[in-house]
Scaffold this motif. Structure first.
Motif, short mmCIF file in Angstrom:
data_model
loop_
_atom_site.label_atom_id
_atom_site.label_comp_id
_atom_site.label_asym_id
_atom_site.label_seq_id
_atom_site.Cartn_x
_atom_site.Cartn_y
_atom_site.Cartn_z
N PRO A 139 33.08 41.75 37.34
CA PRO A 139 34.05 41.36 38.37
C PRO A 139 34.33 39.86 38.35
N TRP A 182 31.92 47.31 44.04
CA TRP A 182 32.89 46.98 42.99
C TRP A 182 32.90 48.06 41.91
N VAL A 196 36.41 43.48 44.69
CA VAL A 196 35.43 42.40 44.61
C VAL A 196 35.38 41.68 45.94
#
Length: 297
Positions: free
Chosen positions: A74, A163, A169
């Motif tokens: 992420p 996530w 995120v």
């Protein structure tokens, strides 16, 4: 005079983008530079890549995965173990591009810890340099945080799992004025950090003022101190008593194997002037390159 190139290489399954700075004339060696928490290659790491190139060594500043122009998800998640892997991938790139040249690793601020781990593990590195390094002590962090330590790590793990399940995120600001952002958390609640990242002084188009909450699961347990006694190559620590956590810099240096270590203590206003003030950058770069000249030729 120096020459700059944009370069790309692989680290794991992702592309890493770097700025390669070539000296005027045959280089004596090469240096990989990584920078502070959430930073990108156009900031402090790029400054030192250029500074070492001006002093005769190839400099390579990289965007760590999940930051800047590099790939990886992420986005905005700090993972020191992954950062160390990226530093090794950069060393491999330099070794292939410039066969026979010794490769050193240079970390600025938080980047010094993962770089130290990479250098201690990877025989492609011939030396280590830390500039205003934050050499995290995992046990000290756990003790100082008390019950909040396990809670914060658990929060990071939960954010990373969300996530993976949703693609969303969770982030908090990296910096904010007065260390606050509408009453919410800030990853770096330092006035001098905001004065750099949050203003035209240090902001660049590729910098994102965000810190993934999942980072806590990786940064809090990370221990850079253990890399010092494992170091098998020459190492230099450049720091200031007014920079961040000087006791950690002292203990890291003192744990390095004797006979191939050096420390240089400079006068600074704080931490951030190491990133953009020539009055700190020049002596720091002189110290690093002088050390590399002495130990590597």
């Amino acid at each position: 005079m120096t020459t700059t190139e944009r370069v790309t290489f692989r680290s794991g399954d992702d592309d890493v983008v770097g700025t390669l700075v070539l000296p005027d004339g045959p280089p004596r060696g090469a240096v990989v530079a990584t920078g502070p928490l959430t930073s990108v290659k156009e900031q402090a790491s790029g400054v030192y890549a250029r500074a070492v190139a001006e002093r005769g060594r190839v400099g390579l500043a990289i965007d760590l995965r999940r930051f800047g122009e590099s790939g990886g998800e992420p986005r905005q998640m700090v993972d020191p173990e992954s950062d160390a892997f990226d530093a090794s991938a950069a060393a491999a790139y330099l070794a292939d591009r410039f066969p026979g040249l010794p490769v050193a690793g240079l970390g600025v601020c938080f980047g010094a810890g993962p770089m130290a781990v990479a250098v201690a593990r990877d025989p492609r590195f011939a030396a280590f340099a830390g500039v205003a390094g934050v050499y995290t002590d995992g046990a000290a962090v756990r003790e100082s945080m008390g019950a909040a330590y396990d809670e914060t790590v658990a929060r990071g793990l939960a954010a990373e799992q969300r996530w993976r399940e949703t693609g969303v995120v969770e982030t908090i600001p990296a910096v904010a004025a007065d260390g606050e952002s509408g009453g919410s958390e800030v990853a770096m609640p330092l006035d001098e950090a905001y004065a750099f990242y949050g203003t035209p002084r240090g902001a660049v188009p590729t910098y994102v003022n965000a810190f993934a909450v999942a980072s806590w699961a990786h940064t809090l347990p990370f221990d850079a101190q253990g890399a010092a006694p494992a170091m098998r190559v020459p190492a230099i620590v450049v720091h200031s008593e007014r920079a961040l956590v000087p006791p950690w810099a002292h203990s890291f240096h003192d744990a390095l194997p004797a006979g191939s270590r050096r420390q240089v203590w400079l006068e600074s206003a704080g931490q951030i002037d190491f990133y953009d003030d020539p009055a700190l950058i020049d002596p720091a770069a002189d110290a690093v390159v002088g050390f590399l000249d002495d130990v590597l030729g």
